[in-house]
Design a protein around this motif. Sequence first.
Motif, short mmCIF file in Angstrom:
data_model
loop_
_atom_site.label_atom_id
_atom_site.label_comp_id
_atom_site.label_asym_id
_atom_site.label_seq_id
_atom_site.Cartn_x
_atom_site.Cartn_y
_atom_site.Cartn_z
N LEU A 34 0.82 -1.22 0.00
CA LEU A 34 0.00 0.00 0.00
C LEU A 34 0.85 1.26 0.00
CD1 LEU A 34 -2.81 1.40 0.41
CD2 LEU A 34 -2.41 1.17 2.87
N LEU A 35 1.86 1.28 0.87
CA LEU A 35 2.61 2.53 1.06
C LEU A 35 3.83 2.63 0.15
CD1 LEU A 35 2.44 2.85 4.96
CD2 LEU A 35 0.88 3.77 3.27
N GLY A 36 4.20 1.55 -0.45
CA GLY A 36 5.28 1.60 -1.44
C GLY A 36 6.65 1.80 -0.84
N THR A 37 7.04 3.05 -0.69
CA THR A 37 8.45 3.34 -0.39
C THR A 37 8.92 2.67 0.89
OG1 THR A 37 7.90 5.29 0.86
CG2 THR A 37 8.32 5.61 -1.48
N GLU A 38 10.18 2.32 0.90
CA GLU A 38 10.80 1.67 2.06
C GLU A 38 10.62 2.49 3.33
OE1 GLU A 38 13.10 -1.22 2.42
OE2 GLU A 38 11.67 -1.76 0.86
N SER A 39 10.83 3.81 3.21
CA SER A 39 10.83 4.66 4.40
C SER A 39 9.44 4.82 5.02
CB SER A 39 11.40 6.04 4.07
OG SER A 39 10.61 6.62 3.06
N ALA A 40 8.40 4.42 4.32
CA ALA A 40 7.05 4.58 4.85
C ALA A 40 6.66 3.44 5.79
CB ALA A 40 6.05 4.67 3.71
N VAL A 41 7.46 2.39 5.80
CA VAL A 41 7.16 1.25 6.68
C VAL A 41 8.44 0.90 7.44
CG1 VAL A 41 6.44 -1.18 6.78
CG2 VAL A 41 5.47 0.33 5.03
N ILE A 42 8.39 0.97 8.76
CA ILE A 42 9.53 0.48 9.54
C ILE A 42 9.08 -0.86 10.11
CG2 ILE A 42 11.24 0.96 11.31
CD1 ILE A 42 10.57 3.88 11.14
N ASP A 43 9.73 -1.89 9.60
CA ASP A 43 9.25 -3.26 9.83
C ASP A 43 10.16 -4.00 10.81
OD1 ASP A 43 8.56 -5.94 9.65
OD2 ASP A 43 9.37 -6.18 7.61
N GLY A 44 9.67 -4.12 12.03
CA GLY A 44 10.39 -4.91 13.02
C GLY A 44 9.75 -6.27 13.19
N VAL A 45 8.76 -6.57 12.34
CA VAL A 45 8.08 -7.87 12.43
C VAL A 45 8.89 -8.92 11.70
CG1 VAL A 45 5.95 -9.13 11.86
CG2 VAL A 45 5.82 -6.74 12.58
N ASP A 100 16.28 -0.67 16.73
CA ASP A 100 16.80 0.67 17.02
C ASP A 100 16.01 1.74 16.25
OD1 ASP A 100 18.60 -0.43 18.66
OD2 ASP A 100 20.36 -0.08 17.39
N ASP A 101 15.62 1.40 15.03
CA ASP A 101 14.87 2.38 14.23
C ASP A 101 13.47 2.61 14.82
OD1 ASP A 101 16.97 2.52 12.51
OD2 ASP A 101 16.15 1.08 11.06
N ILE A 102 12.94 1.59 15.45
CA ILE A 102 11.57 1.70 15.99
C ILE A 102 11.56 2.36 17.37
CG2 ILE A 102 9.59 0.31 16.79
CD1 ILE A 102 10.01 -1.51 14.45
N GLU A 103 12.67 2.25 18.10
CA GLU A 103 12.71 2.72 19.48
C GLU A 103 12.18 4.16 19.67
OE1 GLU A 103 13.10 0.94 22.11
OE2 GLU A 103 13.04 2.63 23.52
N PRO A 104 12.56 5.12 18.82
CA PRO A 104 12.05 6.49 19.03
C PRO A 104 10.53 6.59 18.94
CG PRO A 104 13.83 6.47 17.39
CD PRO A 104 13.49 5.04 17.69
N LEU A 107 4.00 2.80 10.57
CA LEU A 107 3.53 3.15 9.24
C LEU A 107 3.49 4.67 9.10
CD1 LEU A 107 0.50 0.65 9.03
CD2 LEU A 107 2.86 0.31 8.21
N LYS A 108 3.94 5.14 7.93
CA LYS A 108 3.98 6.59 7.70
C LYS A 108 3.25 6.92 6.40
CE LYS A 108 8.56 7.13 9.75
NZ LYS A 108 9.89 7.67 9.48
N PRO A 109 1.96 7.09 6.46
CA PRO A 109 1.19 7.38 5.25
C PRO A 109 1.51 8.78 4.73
CG PRO A 109 -0.20 7.61 7.20
CD PRO A 109 1.12 7.08 7.67
N SER A 110 1.22 8.97 3.42
CA SER A 110 1.46 10.31 2.86
C SER A 110 0.19 10.95 2.33
CB SER A 110 2.50 10.21 1.72
OG SER A 110 1.97 9.43 0.67
N SER A 111 -0.95 10.29 2.50
CA SER A 111 -2.21 10.90 2.04
C SER A 111 -3.37 10.40 2.89
CB SER A 111 -2.47 10.53 0.57
OG SER A 111 -2.75 9.14 0.49
N THR A 112 -4.46 11.14 2.81
CA THR A 112 -5.67 10.75 3.54
C THR A 112 -6.15 9.38 3.06
OG1 THR A 112 -6.27 13.07 3.75
CG2 THR A 112 -8.05 11.47 4.05
N GLU A 113 -6.02 9.17 1.75
CA GLU A 113 -6.45 7.90 1.19
C GLU A 113 -5.67 6.73 1.82
OE1 GLU A 113 -5.80 7.64 -3.00
OE2 GLU A 113 -6.97 5.80 -3.15
N GLU A 114 -4.38 6.94 2.00
CA GLU A 114 -3.57 5.87 2.61
C GLU A 114 -3.97 5.65 4.08
OE1 GLU A 114 0.47 6.19 -0.16
OE2 GLU A 114 0.60 6.80 1.94
N VAL A 115 -4.24 6.76 4.78
CA VAL A 115 -4.68 6.61 6.18
C VAL A 115 -5.97 5.80 6.21
CG1 VAL A 115 -5.51 7.84 8.24
CG2 VAL A 115 -3.58 8.77 6.93
N SER A 116 -6.85 6.13 5.30
CA SER A 116 -8.14 5.45 5.25
C SER A 116 -7.96 3.94 4.99
CB SER A 116 -9.00 6.10 4.14
OG SER A 116 -10.11 5.31 3.87
#
Length: 551
Positions: free
Chosen positions: A88-99, A106-110, A127-136
């Motif tokens: 859904l979110l595409g770019t690597e930086s939009a998802v920090i995946d510790g699963v 360390d990236d998730i700690e903050p 998850l870091k959405p970039s639009s209302t549609e993505e949040v939805s």
Amino acid sequence: MACRHRSSTTTLARLAKPARLSPRLTTQPQVQSQVASAVRCFSSSRPSQLKETRCQQGKFTSETYPELKRDPRYGQVTKEHVDYFKGLLGTESAVIDGVTNENATDDIEPFNSDWMRKYRGHCKLVLKPSSTEEVSKILKYCNDNKLAVVPQGGNTGLVGGSVPVFDEIVLNMGRMNNIIEFDEVSGILTVEAGAILEVVDQFLASKGYIFPLDLGAKGSCHIGGNLSTNAGGLRLLRYGSLHGTTLGIEAVLPDGTVVDDLCKLRKNNTGYDIKQLFIGSEGTIGVITKAVIQCPQRPKAQNVALFGLESYEAAQQAFREAKGHLSEILSAFELMDGSSQALVRQVTKKNSPLEGEYPFYCLIETSGSNSDHDGEKLQTFLEDVMEKGIVVDGTLAQDETQVKALWSFREGIPEVLSHLGGVYKYDVSIPLPEMYQLVEDTKARVEEAGLLGDTDEHPVRAVVGYGHMGDANLHLNVSTRRYDERVEKVLEPFVYEWISKRQGSISAEHGLGLAKKKYIGYSRTPTMVGLMKQLKDLYDPNAILNPYKYI
Ligand code: FAD
Ligand code: MLT
Ligand code: ZN
């Protein structure tokens, strides 16, 4: 054009000595010219020079409060879920995946730890959405799969509301940071929720406008976070609360429904004002994605004075006189006690702007359109309070550096306390006459319990009070060397009972979060709490948004 310059948190620069007023104010013409010649400049800076030295996060919230149990209604985040979000979110930086990636801790700690280093969650997916549609789409998916979600803005909240308790997904709004539209005639701003307050305010400054909210965390906090907490801050005395200055909101409900109420009208009496529910609901019924704010004209002149007073009674008299003398130009009236100021001086190594030390200090700010006119008014006020013996000593900022320096003695307090260790924070509203008594009574109680002292075996370093006196909002802070459950047990529910007896509010501006969830009954009737629960059930029947908090 005269303008103002003030730091967003603590710049912690050494103070250039501002103009000092003698107790008898014999230097009247000089003071007058100092006031008139003051150059004020609106600006801001990034916060937190001390940030890196704050008390280190240790325990998980689930360890500190073992009575909190993970709700088995919620699903566990799996690889399949992560794949969906990545798709859904595409770019690597939009998802920090510790699963699926153990190295992401360390990236998730903050995103798991709060500003006070008091609360810490076990989240494994950001998850870091970039639009209302993505949040939805994210929320609909989470709702369908019963995945719990914590909406997160700048993560500067002070009640543990912005971080997960267990493995809730963090929905961070930082990528939705656009200023969408600004009308230079009406001052109406449309902005995305993830925009940083200070960035928005700087944009408005370039247009001659100002954001109607200002607070020490402005270099990090988001507009969406501000609305979700109904933040009060330093300008509420002048511009009122966000309930009044927010004209419209766009929010996404837990089932993905987009609530489009981006109204740009000051007057609109058509039905229930639903947007108000999102203001101050701390991400429990929907995620705010955009907002429309009525912004005032930026004041052209700003004057700041700092006074020393012998008693809280004198501070109240000074406030009354300030309202009488300065009425429409009074923009802040802040209180700091001597203990808070001693800690600021100790940590920042700054000299006091006044010669002596006082049990109480007040900071007054005026904002107007004519510096000479405002200066005259401030001077008359100063003459009066000094002649009456209400104020013992005072100092007036002469230029933007001094304005900033004086403000740092007030705005720097939270950061200084945080730097010293753990802080138990109580943000309360009490009728003014009794307000400071809470600090005295709390100090006596902590002392009696043997917890307060100068040496390391005492967890408590100091009990201090400061706050927005102009709004009858006190910040009682118990500064500790480390978080210690004995301290919390001595303070709670004592503080809440004290407030309840005086019909005060246990949360004037910071909200409820996790810290005050179970104490809401001290300020709200069972009927009110019942209505709130009905609303929560209506908007979020699966309770996926910000669980374990608020109500
Ligand atoms: P966060 O801390 O990220 O979140 C706060 C709450 O809002 C959480 O419950 C979160 O789930 C929710 N939330 C965040 N974004 C959204 C969204 N888009 N939609 C739905 N829910 C959301 N507060 C005051 O009121 N007055 C002050 O003077 C003040 N001064 C401060 C000074 C300092 C140094 C610090 C560290 C904090 C201060 N605060 C103050 C507290 C804090 O900054 C405010 O509460 C601020 O409004 C939080 O914004 P944020 O973006 O950091 O939100
Ligand atoms: C403030 O007024 O400084 C803030 O609300 C933060 C705090 O209380 O520590
Ligand atoms: Zn405050």
